[in-house]
Scaffold this active site. Sequence first.
Site, mmCIF file in Angstrom:
data_model
loop_
_atom_site.group_PDB
_atom_site.id
_atom_site.type_symbol
_atom_site.label_atom_id
_atom_site.label_comp_id
_atom_site.label_asym_id
_atom_site.label_seq_id
_atom_site.Cartn_x
_atom_site.Cartn_y
_atom_site.Cartn_z
ATOM 1 N N CYS A 1 -2.910 -4.886 3.776
ATOM 2 C CA CYS A 1 -2.298 -3.901 4.662
ATOM 3 C C CYS A 1 -1.781 -2.679 3.898
ATOM 4 C CB CYS A 1 -1.211 -4.587 5.483
ATOM 5 S SG CYS A 1 -0.771 -3.722 6.994
ATOM 6 N N HIS A 2 -0.470 -2.447 3.892
ATOM 7 C CA HIS A 2 0.137 -1.318 3.173
ATOM 8 C C HIS A 2 0.466 -1.653 1.719
ATOM 9 C CE1 HIS A 2 0.708 0.054 7.313
ATOM 10 N NE2 HIS A 2 0.895 1.256 6.837
#
Length: 181
Positions: free
Chosen positions: A106-107
């Site tokens: 994800c991030h």
Amino acid sequence: MQVAFLVAPEGAEQVELTDPWEAVQEAGGTPKLLSTGGGRVQAFNHLDRGDTFAVDEEVGKASVEEYDALVLPGGVANPDLLRADEQAVAFVRDFCASGKPVAVICHGPWTLIEADAVRGRTVTSWPSLATDLRNAGATWVDRPVVVDEAGPGPLISSRKPDDLSAFREALVRALSGSNGR
């Protein structure tokens, strides 16, 4: 086999922490929670507070040699806080240089960018990080999971919680090839 899961004191996406954690346990490994401080960390279910988890070791006291792999869960706030912490960035940089598997979702790649660990690598992430990753020298692709073998060690990346099944499979496969303890 010990696997470090590095998160900030708050902001990690809970399922991106707990799901790979369970995969490591099911594969016979021992996951350890590292953070920039001691005590407990606050996970989130998107924008809502989730559970808290006990920290096993502060990243500033951790040694790359103690661990066989590193997992960097996402969440928006989590990697943003980690990339501002010099000890966390140094640990990630050293781990990436060690040749041991690193898995990120994800991030989470924001921390890798800060550690200058994506240059020349092919990765995926949450789509909003594509420009950041390209600007840091990575090739960004939109796939559920990418296993890049071009660096010192395998770099496993995934886009989002919906891709956790593919992420788990790639992580366990990489761990089976590591020099477990």
